[in-house]
Design a protein around this motif. Structure first.
Motif, PDB file in Angstrom:
ATOM      1  N   VAL A  57       0.856  -1.199   0.000  1.00 31.18           N
ATOM      2  CA  VAL A  57       0.000   0.000   0.000  1.00 31.18           C
ATOM      3  C   VAL A  57       0.888   1.243   0.000  1.00 31.18           C
ATOM      4  CG1 VAL A  57      -1.756   1.307   1.252  1.00 31.18           C
ATOM      5  CG2 VAL A  57      -1.853  -1.192   1.216  1.00 31.18           C
ATOM      6  N   LEU A  58       0.771   2.037  -1.063  1.00 30.81           N
ATOM      7  CA  LEU A  58       1.531   3.288  -1.128  1.00 30.81           C
ATOM      8  C   LEU A  58       0.588   4.443  -0.833  1.00 30.81           C
ATOM      9  CD1 LEU A  58       3.748   2.702  -4.282  1.00 30.81           C
ATOM     10  CD2 LEU A  58       4.519   2.952  -1.922  1.00 30.81           C
ATOM     11  N   GLN A  59       0.997   5.301   0.096  1.00 32.99           N
ATOM     12  CA  GLN A  59       0.165   6.462   0.445  1.00 32.99           C
ATOM     13  C   GLN A  59       0.496   7.606  -0.512  1.00 32.99           C
ATOM     14  OE1 GLN A  59       1.428   5.425   4.726  1.00 32.99           O
ATOM     15  NE2 GLN A  59       0.039   7.150   4.948  1.00 32.99           N
ATOM     16  N   ILE A  60      -0.549   8.150  -1.131  1.00 38.65           N
ATOM     17  CA  ILE A  60      -0.375   9.228  -2.106  1.00 38.65           C
ATOM     18  C   ILE A  60      -0.913  10.504  -1.475  1.00 38.65           C
ATOM     19  CG2 ILE A  60      -0.810   9.914  -4.512  1.00 38.65           C
ATOM     20  CD1 ILE A  60       0.286   7.075  -4.273  1.00 38.65           C
ATOM     21  N   LEU A  86      -3.261   4.443  -2.166  1.00 31.12           N
ATOM     22  CA  LEU A  86      -4.210   4.974  -1.173  1.00 31.12           C
ATOM     23  C   LEU A  86      -4.005   6.484  -1.048  1.00 31.12           C
ATOM     24  CD1 LEU A  86      -6.277   4.690   1.141  1.00 31.12           C
ATOM     25  CD2 LEU A  86      -4.366   4.178   2.669  1.00 31.12           C
ATOM     26  N   ILE A  87      -4.981   7.239  -1.521  1.00 33.49           N
ATOM     27  CA  ILE A  87      -4.878   8.703  -1.450  1.00 33.49           C
ATOM     28  C   ILE A  87      -5.333   9.118  -0.053  1.00 33.49           C
ATOM     29  CG2 ILE A  87      -5.617  10.889  -2.493  1.00 33.49           C
ATOM     30  CD1 ILE A  87      -6.211   9.177  -5.073  1.00 33.49           C
ATOM     31  N   VAL A 146      -0.861  -1.375 -10.659  1.00 31.43           N
ATOM     32  CA  VAL A 146      -1.845  -0.878  -9.677  1.00 31.43           C
ATOM     33  C   VAL A 146      -3.059  -1.800  -9.661  1.00 31.43           C
ATOM     34  CG1 VAL A 146      -3.452   0.991  -9.149  1.00 31.43           C
ATOM     35  CG2 VAL A 146      -1.090   1.506  -9.729  1.00 31.43           C
ATOM     36  N   LYS A 147      -3.262  -2.423  -8.500  1.00 27.62           N
ATOM     37  CA  LYS A 147      -4.379  -3.363  -8.371  1.00 27.62           C
ATOM     38  C   LYS A 147      -5.635  -2.641  -7.896  1.00 27.62           C
ATOM     39  CE  LYS A 147      -5.466  -7.825  -6.342  1.00 27.62           C
ATOM     40  NZ  LYS A 147      -5.283  -8.564  -5.104  1.00 27.62           N
ATOM     41  N   SER A 148      -5.452  -1.671  -7.003  1.00 30.67           N
ATOM     42  CA  SER A 148      -6.621  -0.944  -6.506  1.00 30.67           C
ATOM     43  C   SER A 148      -6.234   0.485  -6.141  1.00 30.67           C
ATOM     44  CB  SER A 148      -7.217  -1.652  -5.286  1.00 30.67           C
ATOM     45  OG  SER A 148      -6.231  -1.848  -4.306  1.00 30.67           O
ATOM     46  N   ILE A 149      -7.251   1.352  -6.195  1.00 32.82           N
ATOM     47  CA  ILE A 149      -7.057   2.762  -5.829  1.00 32.82           C
ATOM     48  C   ILE A 149      -8.145   3.130  -4.827  1.00 32.82           C
ATOM     49  CG2 ILE A 149      -6.927   5.145  -6.655  1.00 32.82           C
ATOM     50  CD1 ILE A 149      -6.291   4.029  -9.439  1.00 32.82           C
ATOM     51  N   ALA A 150      -7.723   3.699  -3.708  1.00 33.48           N
ATOM     52  CA  ALA A 150      -8.686   4.094  -2.672  1.00 33.48           C
ATOM     53  C   ALA A 150      -8.422   5.538  -2.270  1.00 33.48           C
ATOM     54  CB  ALA A 150      -8.545   3.178  -1.461  1.00 33.48           C
ATOM     55  N   ILE A 151      -9.460   6.183  -1.743  1.00 32.17           N
ATOM     56  CA  ILE A 151      -9.280   7.550  -1.246  1.00 32.17           C
ATOM     57  C   ILE A 151      -9.943   7.673   0.118  1.00 32.17           C
ATOM     58  CG2 ILE A 151     -11.361   8.505  -2.369  1.00 32.17           C
ATOM     59  CD1 ILE A 151      -9.636  11.055  -2.882  1.00 32.17           C
ATOM     60  N   ILE A 166     -13.837   3.980  -1.353  1.00 25.98           N
ATOM     61  CA  ILE A 166     -13.837   5.216  -0.568  1.00 25.98           C
ATOM     62  C   ILE A 166     -13.768   4.814   0.899  1.00 25.98           C
ATOM     63  CG2 ILE A 166     -15.248   7.185   0.164  1.00 25.98           C
ATOM     64  CD1 ILE A 166     -16.388   7.263  -2.711  1.00 25.98           C
ATOM     65  N   ASN A 167     -12.787   5.346   1.608  1.00 25.50           N
ATOM     66  CA  ASN A 167     -12.734   5.171   3.064  1.00 25.50           C
ATOM     67  C   ASN A 167     -13.388   6.418   3.659  1.00 25.50           C
ATOM     68  OD1 ASN A 167     -11.199   2.941   2.511  1.00 25.50           O
ATOM     69  ND2 ASN A 167      -9.319   3.715   3.419  1.00 25.50           N
TER      70      ASN A 167
END
Ligand code: SF4
Length: 349
Positions: free
Chosen positions: A39-42, A95-96, A121-126, A149-150
């Protein structure tokens, strides 16, 4: 090279800066953070439009400890992200998660699209505290390639939500409506994550978690977690509330799960998380280097220094540091390559 420019002022003379450059993985406020997992934090922006009474990073228009805000130029962010992903060479989640509100980033849809174009990139979350205020925005997020969306809302009560978020315009009923739309009519998943402030929203967090389960949050990922109220040095403190210990917090979580039959604690595997290689950090604690001071940092008393040798930024802690001047500094923190240094002496070149 890293450039920080476009200094305009907002909100009580705070500086608003644009950041452009390579290797933006060494400052906690913006860029990309690699903590050695998939998980990379953007962090594209530090800006926030709320004034939450519990904010651990003292964000928003009424902040007292923030000196500057930053928005990162999109190519710079993507280049740093791709550099780290190439090194890790495994599937990742982007993960934004900002020290503000990620949905205020002016290029948020482009950012998601460009993250999505990386085949690893498997998934993108914000993460958001409730800026999902319209179906149109959610639809655009979905079309851009967002997977989750979190959502952090801390009560379902209209008036209490305004109080907790510190803004009278906040409409939690609208957020509830849009969140239900996300679950039922889009491919985006919803994870609901209220913050528990002991003695302030005890009943509310229960209702928020029950609501998350009821509407079907957690289509692919866990439906809900509860966050702990933590007091930070620069963060806001809720009047009359004492922070509880981590052991008491986990006890509360255990009792909650038993009493309501709803899980709110999840393993790394259930999140799809695993350990990976960490992008190499050029410095460790005790190393000395030369930096030029480019700008004040987010918080008073910190500055952003540029190290031309390694082409990176560092956080310089010091009161009498001068913008535009050069310093010999020593690394005092290197965790996750978020480099904090202290000045040893000013250098005249
Ligand atoms: S808690 Fe989040 S949404 Fe609230 S002011 Fe802080 S950064 Fe903004």
């Amino acid at each position: 090279m890293v450039k920080i420019y476009g200094k305009t002022t907002i909100w009580n003379k705070r500086l608003l800066n644009i950041v452009e450059g390579d290797n933006l993985y060494t400052y906690i406020g913006f860029g990309v953070i690699d903590r050695g997992t998939n998980v990379l934090q953007i962090r594209p922006t530090t800006m926030c439009v709320f004034n939450c009474i519990f904010c651990s990073v003292d964000a928003g228009p009424l902040s007292r400890n923030r000196f500057s805000e930053f928005i990162v130029e999109i190519d710079s962010l993507i280049n740093t992200f791709n550099l780290i992903v190439r090194f890790k060479n495994c599937s990742v989640e982007a993960l934004i998660d900002t020290i503000g509100e990620g949905l205020t980033y002016p290029h948020i849809f482009d950012l998601i699209m460009r993250l999505r174009s990386n085949p690893l990139v498997k998934s993108i979350a914000i993460e958001t505290h409730g800026l999902i205020q319209s179906k149109t925005i959610v639809k655009k997020l979905e079309e851009s390639g967002l997977d989750r969306i979190n959502l952090s809302i801390d009560t379902l009560n209209k008036e209490k939500a305004k109080y907790l978020m510190g803004v009278s315009w906040f409409n939690v009923e609208k957020v509830i409506e849009i969140a239900e739309y996300v679950v039922k009519e889009t491919n985006i998943d919803l994870h609901v994550t209220p913050l528990w402030i002991p003695g302030v929203n005890d009943e509310d967090v229960i209702k928020v978690v029950e609501w998350a389960y009821k509407i079907g949050a957690g289509k692919k990922w866990p439906p809900a977690t509860i966050q702990k109220y933590v007091v930070h040095r620069f963060g806001r403190k809720v009047p009359g509330v004492r922070e509880i210990s981590w052991s008491d917090f986990w006890k509360f979580i255990r009792i909650f799960e038993e009493k309501f039959g709803l899980r709110i604690k999840w393993s790394m595997e259930e999140w799809g998380m695993f350990r990976t290689l960490k992008y190499p950090c050029p410095y460790t604690k005790g190393d000395r280097l030369f930096v030029k001071i480019l700008s004040p940092g987010v918080f008073r008393g910190e500055y952003l220094g540029f190290d031309a040798d390694r082409n990176i930024l560092v956080t310089v802690i010091g009161r009498s540091v001068r913008i535009g001047f050069n310093y010999l500094v020593e690394v005092i923190e290197d965790k996750d390559c978020l480099l904090i240094v202290k000045p040893i002496k000013e250098i005249h070149i």
